[in-house]
Design an enzyme around this catalytic site. Sequence first.
Site, PDB file in Angstrom:
ATOM      1  N   TYR A 130       0.831  -1.215   0.000  1.00  0.00           N
ATOM      2  CA  TYR A 130       0.000   0.000   0.000  1.00  0.00           C
ATOM      3  C   TYR A 130       0.864   1.263   0.000  1.00  0.00           C
ATOM      4  O   TYR A 130       1.800   1.416   0.780  1.00  0.00           O
ATOM      5  CB  TYR A 130      -0.923   0.030   1.229  1.00  0.00           C
ATOM      6  CG  TYR A 130      -1.698   1.326   1.346  1.00  0.00           C
ATOM      7  CD1 TYR A 130      -2.831   1.540   0.566  1.00  0.00           C
ATOM      8  CD2 TYR A 130      -1.291   2.345   2.203  1.00  0.00           C
ATOM      9  CE1 TYR A 130      -3.543   2.728   0.646  1.00  0.00           C
ATOM     10  CE2 TYR A 130      -1.992   3.535   2.298  1.00  0.00           C
ATOM     11  CZ  TYR A 130      -3.111   3.733   1.514  1.00  0.00           C
ATOM     12  OH  TYR A 130      -3.818   4.905   1.590  1.00  0.00           O
ATOM     13  N   GLY A 137      -6.159   5.290  -0.301  1.00  0.00           N
ATOM     14  CA  GLY A 137      -7.547   5.366   0.145  1.00  0.00           C
ATOM     15  C   GLY A 137      -8.430   4.398  -0.625  1.00  0.00           C
ATOM     16  O   GLY A 137      -8.208   3.183  -0.631  1.00  0.00           O
TER      17      GLY A 137
END
Length: 614
Positions: A130, A137
């Site tokens: 990530y 998001g």
Amino acid sequence: MPRFTVHIRDEWLAVPCKDATNTIQWLGQEALKRYIKNKPDNGGIKDVKDAQFVVRRCQGLGLLDIDDTIEDVLEDNDFVELDGNSLTSTDLVNLGRGLYKIKLTLEAEKKVVQSRELLDTIVKENKVVYGITTGFGKFARTVIPVSKLKELQENLVRSHSAGVGNPLSPERTRMLLALRINVLAKGYSGISPETLDQMIQAFNASCLSFVPEKGTVGASGDLAPLSHLALGLMGEGKMWSPKSGWADAKYVLEAHGLKPISLKPKEGLALINGTQMITSLGAEAVERAEAIARQADIIAALTLEVLKGTTKAFDSDIHKLRPHPGQIEVALRFRSLLDSDHHPSEIAESHRFCDRVQDAYTMRCCPQVHGITNDTINFVKNIINTEINSATDNPVSFLIALDFLAIAVHELASISERRIERLCNPSLSELPAFLVNEGGLNSGFMIAHCTAASLVSENKVLCHPSSVDSLSTSAATEDHVSMGGWAARKALRVVEHVEQVLAIELLAACQGIEFLRPLRTTTPLEKVYELVRSVVKPWMKDRFMSPDIEAAHRLLLDQKASDIKWCPGSQVWNVAKPYIDKYKTEVIPESRPVSPTAFSLEPPVSQRKRCRHE
């Protein structure tokens, strides 16, 4: 010329050093010489040459050999070394003021290198992680090709630079940048040594990005403000420096011989994901709160003298029954300023045998009210100092502490405003109405009190907790956010209002002294009066009052310039502190047990007196 800052009994002293081959003992003695100046009885130090002392580093508390030379064990303190672990709120405020430049410790540099090497390995192995190889998001499942990773980070910073409002002041932007550097120095964020070095160079040159004060909800940290901070470092948007003023960021950097940052994988995320906006403003708020809380005791003591109050409510035996640390400390400060065994007061002697039994809460309950404010400030300061040295690439919700701070410090203004009312009201003070002669022709402190009341009322709204509010953001992936940016900003506004209310009380109390002359108060309070009169003359007839309030406010902020910008310490505190310290060293705590017969809160009428002596 190199200079060193030496800490003695809660005071910081700058000692210039022409010859770095001098010993640590020489440095200690020079610091002591400066310390004892203007201290009652030389601060209890009879002879500097014979004084016994130990010297430690401020950071790490390492003990120094007094026979070592300065050049062997210390460095010129124009620099603060950051390691991500030992920065304090006081250090941060001083960095914001531009007193020091920054460099990293060798250990921090090694950790940064190791962290970056790990991250580069992740990129080379095409792992899906990530924020490194994915979107953010709602787009966390979107994998980004290696060829687009630099663009990913640049887009992140640009798109998140969506704040609004006035820019942070240069002082607050310095704090923001210094704190982000400190967090990155921990070596947990994957920043490259090259990028971190460019940030340090920008800080040391005071090249400061345009950072709007509004826009953070405290979700994954202060994304908008930190994005604006990073944007300027990338050479985009606006920047400010003392040399250039406001200009395009790339030109400001060029004017200082600096190059814009070129973001590597994950670096955009490393620069913007953190709570440094909340924390840096919170650090300033708690430092200012601590300073004004100390001075509130001094100002209240002066008001108590003018209103001819008793010191019996500050007896140590009373407060041993309810030994909250702040309450104990405040009561001690009142005794150190008002105790007639140490500081005879002609004003106190003038009402020794009056028939009043006790004072209003706003005078006799100062230890309880001011005390809990002090305890709350200490609680919040510990949290802030923990956050300052924490890795905050993910949200940390500590804003509840800032709500506590605003509520607690507001009490100082609330009780101060009531004391101003007592000073201005002739039925309560036995002084001329609104502290002026020829009332009617002159209005005196009538509207100054209204100003204090308006500030207290405004604080009531500002003290509504941010922590009870949350709005879901980022397509419900960040569905419980802190609103910590507003908590920090409004805490600062509350503190400033408290400073202004206490400045008005300080003026009113000194004006009350004029109507009690030729009687004199205690020595330390006379010193405070003299300090105020050095910048504000007595109020003989009506005049433009705002400049007087601003001048008194500057005394509480240790400011001599025309612009009110806060810095640690204060002239009022510095005048009174030697007497407080001297009292602490001279008064031996009584060892007798406390019992119901140790004292009487309400003696028989025949024995009631307003005396400071038994």
